[in-house]
Motif scaffolding. Sequence first.
Motif, PDB file in Angstrom:
ATOM      1  N   PHE A   1       0.835  -1.207   0.000  1.00  0.00           N
ATOM      2  CA  PHE A   1       0.000   0.000   0.000  1.00  0.00           C
ATOM      3  C   PHE A   1       0.865   1.250   0.000  1.00  0.00           C
ATOM      4  O   PHE A   1       0.528   2.244  -0.651  1.00  0.00           O
ATOM      5  CB  PHE A   1      -0.939   0.020   1.207  1.00  0.00           C
ATOM      6  N   MET A   2       1.980   1.231   0.704  1.00  0.00           N
ATOM      7  CA  MET A   2       2.876   2.392   0.719  1.00  0.00           C
ATOM      8  C   MET A   2       3.473   2.625  -0.674  1.00  0.00           C
ATOM      9  O   MET A   2       3.613   3.780  -1.104  1.00  0.00           O
ATOM     10  CB  MET A   2       3.978   2.213   1.756  1.00  0.00           C
TER      11      MET A   2
ATOM     12  N   ASP B   1       2.670   6.040  -3.161  1.00  0.00           N
ATOM     13  CA  ASP B   1       3.629   6.880  -3.878  1.00  0.00           C
ATOM     14  C   ASP B   1       3.350   6.912  -5.375  1.00  0.00           C
ATOM     15  O   ASP B   1       3.559   7.937  -6.034  1.00  0.00           O
ATOM     16  CB  ASP B   1       5.056   6.365  -3.660  1.00  0.00           C
ATOM     17  N   MET B   2       2.907   5.788  -5.930  1.00  0.00           N
ATOM     18  CA  MET B   2       2.567   5.758  -7.356  1.00  0.00           C
ATOM     19  C   MET B   2       1.440   6.736  -7.657  1.00  0.00           C
ATOM     20  O   MET B   2       1.433   7.393  -8.702  1.00  0.00           O
ATOM     21  CB  MET B   2       2.174   4.339  -7.768  1.00  0.00           C
TER      22      MET B   2
ATOM     23  N   ASN C   1       2.684   9.940  -8.192  1.00  0.00           N
ATOM     24  CA  ASN C   1       3.571   9.947  -9.364  1.00  0.00           C
ATOM     25  C   ASN C   1       5.027  10.165  -8.952  1.00  0.00           C
ATOM     26  O   ASN C   1       5.803  10.829  -9.649  1.00  0.00           O
ATOM     27  CB  ASN C   1       3.140  11.028 -10.369  1.00  0.00           C
ATOM     28  N   SER C   2       5.391   9.582  -7.803  1.00  0.00           N
ATOM     29  CA  SER C   2       6.745   9.797  -7.293  1.00  0.00           C
ATOM     30  C   SER C   2       7.442   8.503  -6.882  1.00  0.00           C
ATOM     31  O   SER C   2       8.527   8.554  -6.289  1.00  0.00           O
ATOM     32  CB  SER C   2       6.708  10.753  -6.091  1.00  0.00           C
ATOM     33  N   PHE C   3       6.853   7.347  -7.167  1.00  0.00           N
ATOM     34  CA  PHE C   3       7.528   6.095  -6.823  1.00  0.00           C
ATOM     35  C   PHE C   3       8.647   5.840  -7.830  1.00  0.00           C
ATOM     36  O   PHE C   3       9.812   5.747  -7.475  1.00  0.00           O
ATOM     37  CB  PHE C   3       6.532   4.935  -6.804  1.00  0.00           C
TER      38      PHE C   3
ATOM     39  N   HIS D   1       5.827  14.119   8.231  1.00  0.00           N
ATOM     40  CA  HIS D   1       6.071  15.552   8.078  1.00  0.00           C
ATOM     41  C   HIS D   1       6.782  15.827   6.749  1.00  0.00           C
ATOM     42  O   HIS D   1       6.441  16.786   6.040  1.00  0.00           O
ATOM     43  CB  HIS D   1       6.905  16.080   9.246  1.00  0.00           C
ATOM     44  N   ILE D   2       7.731  14.973   6.393  1.00  0.00           N
ATOM     45  CA  ILE D   2       8.431  15.154   5.125  1.00  0.00           C
ATOM     46  C   ILE D   2       7.478  14.925   3.958  1.00  0.00           C
ATOM     47  O   ILE D   2       7.483  15.670   2.980  1.00  0.00           O
ATOM     48  CB  ILE D   2       9.637  14.193   5.035  1.00  0.00           C
ATOM     49  N   HIS D   3       6.656  13.898   4.091  1.00  0.00           N
ATOM     50  CA  HIS D   3       5.719  13.581   3.012  1.00  0.00           C
ATOM     51  C   HIS D   3       4.770  14.734   2.753  1.00  0.00           C
ATOM     52  O   HIS D   3       4.410  15.009   1.596  1.00  0.00           O
ATOM     53  CB  HIS D   3       4.945  12.309   3.359  1.00  0.00           C
ATOM     54  N   HIS D   4       4.347  15.443   3.804  1.00  0.00           N
ATOM     55  CA  HIS D   4       3.422  16.561   3.602  1.00  0.00           C
ATOM     56  C   HIS D   4       4.135  17.825   3.147  1.00  0.00           C
ATOM     57  O   HIS D   4       3.504  18.707   2.559  1.00  0.00           O
ATOM     58  CB  HIS D   4       2.592  16.819   4.863  1.00  0.00           C
ATOM     59  N   LEU D   5       5.406  17.920   3.402  1.00  0.00           N
ATOM     60  CA  LEU D   5       6.155  19.060   2.863  1.00  0.00           C
ATOM     61  C   LEU D   5       6.472  18.859   1.385  1.00  0.00           C
ATOM     62  O   LEU D   5       6.511  19.809   0.614  1.00  0.00           O
ATOM     63  CB  LEU D   5       7.458  19.236   3.652  1.00  0.00           C
ATOM     64  N   SER D   6       6.704  17.597   0.996  1.00  0.00           N
ATOM     65  CA  SER D   6       7.020  17.308  -0.407  1.00  0.00           C
ATOM     66  C   SER D   6       6.669  15.864  -0.734  1.00  0.00           C
ATOM     67  O   SER D   6       7.344  14.940  -0.248  1.00  0.00           O
ATOM     68  CB  SER D   6       8.500  17.552  -0.697  1.00  0.00           C
ATOM     69  N   THR D   7       5.645  15.687  -1.557  1.00  0.00           N
ATOM     70  CA  THR D   7       5.293  14.332  -1.991  1.00  0.00           C
ATOM     71  C   THR D   7       6.295  13.808  -3.013  1.00  0.00           C
ATOM     72  O   THR D   7       6.225  12.638  -3.400  1.00  0.00           O
ATOM     73  CB  THR D   7       3.886  14.309  -2.618  1.00  0.00           C
TER      74      THR D   7
END
Length: 364
Positions: free
Chosen positions: A105-106, A110-111, A114-116, A301-307
């Motif tokens: 799921f993780m 990310d897919m 569009n960043s996996f 926190h990182i994920h919400h600052l930059s996907t």
Amino acid sequence: DARDCHACAPSARRAGVSANAAAAPAAALLDVPQLPPKGDVYAHLRDARFKPDAAAATLAFVPTVAGLFGAYWLAAAGLQAGGGLGTLAVAGAGTAGWLLKTRLFMCFHDMAHNSFWPSSSEAGKLANRVFGALSGAVVYTSYARWCKIHNNHHNVSNNLDENQHAQTAPWSMRERGEAEPGTRRTFDAKYNALVQWIVGPWFVFFVVNRKCSAFENALWAAPLVACYAVGGLPLLLFEFAVSYVTAFTGMCLFHAQHTFDGVYKRRGEEWDFFENGLLGSSLLLIPEALKPFTLGIEYHHIHHLSTGVPSYKLRECHEAGEKKGLWDAVPTLPLSSIPATMPYAVWDEDGQEFLSVPQAQTRD
């Protein structure tokens, strides 16, 4: 993602003070913690080390899928064999299936961002779309729907003037007061803690997530058909059980990421993307043995600052930033904090605290 920073943020999390402490005056919760310079944070996030990498993505994805197939093969064999060894095989397969589905799921998540795989190439974009749709079928989540709803969640998370129904505690007391009595009763039934956490995982993944195209629903049915074809009803029930536990785990993780005492919430122009990333998302302390399966989502926190930082780079990004003091203000939560927050359903702006449904009812 770098947006102007202009809001105040609660500091209760910095002092370890619970926002549910009713005796604490609201003003005490509005002290501004010292935040790192926005330019330093975004310069760090743009570091080439933390960009999507095709080889790393493939290395993260392929063993996950292979392991998941192996777990289901073991389950089918154990169910067929029966006896003590068969039961032990099914138990081991169930544990592996749960952990690997959580990890898958993780990857899927990310897919959808569009960043996996790197989106800088057409091959990467295609891989994100194709494997995102296929992975979504295995975790019973529509890729197209998730792309729309979840990406919107990143744009409006904790902005009380925007729809928060992608969160597990979606209403404020103001919304509650403005709702029709029937709507309020429906909300209370749905977000009652027992219903939300027992029925909720099934409802979200097997009902709500079916609001998608016929093609995606056909993909969704494929794992169920395959399980029944290979192992009959026993393997199908095994699949339902593993999927339920995975859904429950996912809900717990998502809940802990945004629903905790002292969380950042603002309205309209007071809401700020940068501050929300640092103060409206938690750093969840995951045991080392589980980190390969959460795949970095605990560094939310990182994920919400930059996907754009993929899951398999989040830990590296966090640890490098930690050495620079970039995350000192981020709320840090142990896993043991989750049960106490599970009843939270409504945000009370006056008290700067979450309320359970019964608590909210007493304040109507």
